[in-house]
Design a protein around this motif. Sequence first.
Motif, PDB file in Angstrom:
ATOM      1  N   ARG A 115       0.839  -1.201   0.000  1.00  0.00           N
ATOM      2  CA  ARG A 115       0.000   0.000   0.000  1.00  0.00           C
ATOM      3  C   ARG A 115       0.876   1.253   0.000  1.00  0.00           C
ATOM      4  O   ARG A 115       0.622   2.209  -0.733  1.00  0.00           O
ATOM      5  N   ALA A 116       1.936   1.255   0.798  1.00  0.00           N
ATOM      6  CA  ALA A 116       2.816   2.415   0.886  1.00  0.00           C
ATOM      7  C   ALA A 116       3.543   2.689  -0.426  1.00  0.00           C
ATOM      8  O   ALA A 116       3.860   3.841  -0.742  1.00  0.00           O
ATOM      9  N   GLU A 117       3.804   1.660  -1.207  1.00  0.00           N
ATOM     10  CA  GLU A 117       4.518   1.811  -2.476  1.00  0.00           C
ATOM     11  C   GLU A 117       3.610   2.153  -3.648  1.00  0.00           C
ATOM     12  O   GLU A 117       4.079   2.588  -4.694  1.00  0.00           O
ATOM     13  N   SER A 118       2.319   1.972  -3.491  1.00  0.00           N
ATOM     14  CA  SER A 118       1.381   2.140  -4.590  1.00  0.00           C
ATOM     15  C   SER A 118       1.003   3.606  -4.787  1.00  0.00           C
ATOM     16  O   SER A 118       0.314   4.194  -3.945  1.00  0.00           O
ATOM     17  N   GLN A 119       1.439   4.186  -5.883  1.00  0.00           N
ATOM     18  CA  GLN A 119       1.076   5.566  -6.208  1.00  0.00           C
ATOM     19  C   GLN A 119      -0.419   5.697  -6.477  1.00  0.00           C
ATOM     20  O   GLN A 119      -1.019   6.714  -6.187  1.00  0.00           O
ATOM     21  N   SER A 120      -1.010   4.640  -7.039  1.00  0.00           N
ATOM     22  CA  SER A 120      -2.431   4.699  -7.385  1.00  0.00           C
ATOM     23  C   SER A 120      -3.336   4.469  -6.185  1.00  0.00           C
ATOM     24  O   SER A 120      -4.511   4.811  -6.223  1.00  0.00           O
ATOM     25  N   GLY A 121      -2.785   3.823  -5.142  1.00  0.00           N
ATOM     26  CA  GLY A 121      -3.610   3.473  -3.994  1.00  0.00           C
ATOM     27  C   GLY A 121      -4.410   2.206  -4.213  1.00  0.00           C
ATOM     28  O   GLY A 121      -5.236   1.836  -3.377  1.00  0.00           O
ATOM     29  N   ASN A 122      -4.165   1.519  -5.333  1.00  0.00           N
ATOM     30  CA  ASN A 122      -4.880   0.287  -5.653  1.00  0.00           C
ATOM     31  C   ASN A 122      -3.915  -0.895  -5.668  1.00  0.00           C
ATOM     32  O   ASN A 122      -2.766  -0.753  -6.095  1.00  0.00           O
ATOM     33  N   PRO A 123      -4.394  -2.066  -5.233  1.00  0.00           N
ATOM     34  CA  PRO A 123      -3.535  -3.250  -5.287  1.00  0.00           C
ATOM     35  C   PRO A 123      -3.314  -3.702  -6.723  1.00  0.00           C
ATOM     36  O   PRO A 123      -4.130  -3.445  -7.608  1.00  0.00           O
ATOM     37  N   MET A 124      -2.198  -4.397  -6.929  1.00  0.00           N
ATOM     38  CA  MET A 124      -1.845  -4.878  -8.264  1.00  0.00           C
ATOM     39  C   MET A 124      -2.533  -6.185  -8.604  1.00  0.00           C
ATOM     40  O   MET A 124      -2.637  -6.544  -9.776  1.00  0.00           O
ATOM     41  N   PHE A 125      -2.962  -6.917  -7.582  1.00  0.00           N
ATOM     42  CA  PHE A 125      -3.539  -8.246  -7.791  1.00  0.00           C
ATOM     43  C   PHE A 125      -4.662  -8.435  -6.796  1.00  0.00           C
ATOM     44  O   PHE A 125      -4.458  -8.311  -5.583  1.00  0.00           O
ATOM     45  N   GLY A 126      -5.848  -8.722  -7.296  1.00  0.00           N
ATOM     46  CA  GLY A 126      -6.986  -8.940  -6.409  1.00  0.00           C
ATOM     47  C   GLY A 126      -7.412  -7.651  -5.725  1.00  0.00           C
ATOM     48  O   GLY A 126      -7.077  -6.558  -6.165  1.00  0.00           O
ATOM     49  N   GLY A 127      -8.120  -7.795  -4.621  1.00  0.00           N
ATOM     50  CA  GLY A 127      -8.667  -6.636  -3.935  1.00  0.00           C
ATOM     51  C   GLY A 127      -7.900  -6.192  -2.710  1.00  0.00           C
ATOM     52  O   GLY A 127      -8.359  -5.308  -1.992  1.00  0.00           O
ATOM     53  N   PHE A 128      -6.739  -6.807  -2.455  1.00  0.00           N
ATOM     54  CA  PHE A 128      -5.997  -6.506  -1.243  1.00  0.00           C
ATOM     55  C   PHE A 128      -4.512  -6.348  -1.531  1.00  0.00           C
ATOM     56  O   PHE A 128      -3.986  -6.972  -2.458  1.00  0.00           O
ATOM     57  N   PHE A 129      -3.844  -5.547  -0.726  1.00  0.00           N
ATOM     58  CA  PHE A 129      -2.395  -5.459  -0.799  1.00  0.00           C
ATOM     59  C   PHE A 129      -1.794  -6.663  -0.084  1.00  0.00           C
ATOM     60  O   PHE A 129      -2.427  -7.262   0.784  1.00  0.00           O
ATOM     61  N   PRO A 130      -0.550  -7.021  -0.430  1.00  0.00           N
ATOM     62  CA  PRO A 130       0.037  -8.242   0.155  1.00  0.00           C
ATOM     63  C   PRO A 130       0.089  -8.219   1.674  1.00  0.00           C
ATOM     64  O   PRO A 130      -0.160  -9.240   2.314  1.00  0.00           O
ATOM     65  N   GLU A 131       0.372  -7.082   2.274  1.00  0.00           N
ATOM     66  CA  GLU A 131       0.458  -7.013   3.739  1.00  0.00           C
ATOM     67  C   GLU A 131      -0.916  -7.177   4.400  1.00  0.00           C
ATOM     68  O   GLU A 131      -1.002  -7.530   5.577  1.00  0.00           O
ATOM     69  N   GLU A 132      -1.977  -6.943   3.670  1.00  0.00           N
ATOM     70  CA  GLU A 132      -3.321  -7.141   4.208  1.00  0.00           C
ATOM     71  C   GLU A 132      -3.738  -8.612   4.160  1.00  0.00           C
ATOM     72  O   GLU A 132      -4.610  -9.045   4.902  1.00  0.00           O
ATOM     73  N   LEU A 133      -3.085  -9.370   3.271  1.00  0.00           N
ATOM     74  CA  LEU A 133      -3.350 -10.804   3.176  1.00  0.00           C
ATOM     75  C   LEU A 133      -2.560 -11.585   4.210  1.00  0.00           C
ATOM     76  O   LEU A 133      -3.008 -12.613   4.709  1.00  0.00           O
ATOM     77  N   ASN A 134      -1.353 -11.121   4.509  1.00  0.00           N
ATOM     78  CA  ASN A 134      -0.446 -11.805   5.445  1.00  0.00           C
ATOM     79  C   ASN A 134       0.037 -10.821   6.498  1.00  0.00           C
ATOM     80  O   ASN A 134       1.218 -10.456   6.503  1.00  0.00           O
ATOM     81  N   PRO A 135      -0.842 -10.332   7.363  1.00  0.00           N
ATOM     82  CA  PRO A 135      -0.412  -9.346   8.352  1.00  0.00           C
ATOM     83  C   PRO A 135       0.647  -9.943   9.288  1.00  0.00           C
ATOM     84  O   PRO A 135       0.605 -11.097   9.643  1.00  0.00           O
ATOM     85  N   ALA A 136       1.610  -9.098   9.632  1.00  0.00           N
ATOM     86  CA  ALA A 136       2.716  -9.540  10.510  1.00  0.00           C
ATOM     87  C   ALA A 136       2.273  -9.694  11.950  1.00  0.00           C
ATOM     88  O   ALA A 136       1.324  -9.167  12.403  1.00  0.00           O
TER      89      ALA A 136
END
Length: 136
Positions: A115-136
């Motif tokens: 999410r922090a790297e995305s200029q568009s604010g949208n995920p590249m794959f599916g509806g979630f950013f990777p950190e939202e799928l695998n929270p630390a």
Amino acid sequence: MTTPEENKALVLKAFDTLFNKRDYDTAWDFWSPHYIQHSAHIKPGREGLFDLIRAVPPTLKYEHQLIVAEDDYVIVHGRFSGNGRGVAWVAADVVRIEGGKLAEHWDVLQDEATRAESQSGNPMFGGFFPEELNPA
């Protein structure tokens, strides 16, 4: 001649067999013996592709989100996670089918943005950013 729907099913089955199941003997039959590889990061032929997959961790997982086909060409938008790099690849794979086999391949690979790297604010794959799928 196969239909676009048959070609899509063939590509998905071939990718699942090689990338997820690691069933090299079965996967061998999906790729043409004259397979042409256009990817700069993969050595020539099906041997180059299979050697690459043997070299990545067994945690590699492939999933697709979108697949389209026209005539003998299939384009798959997918994600390769668990590749040992700490960040998944999002890919657009273009495959040409000939004689019921994967005959030629091109790809465009990109590291999956957070999410922090995305200029568009949208995920590249599916509806979630990777950190939202695998929270630390």
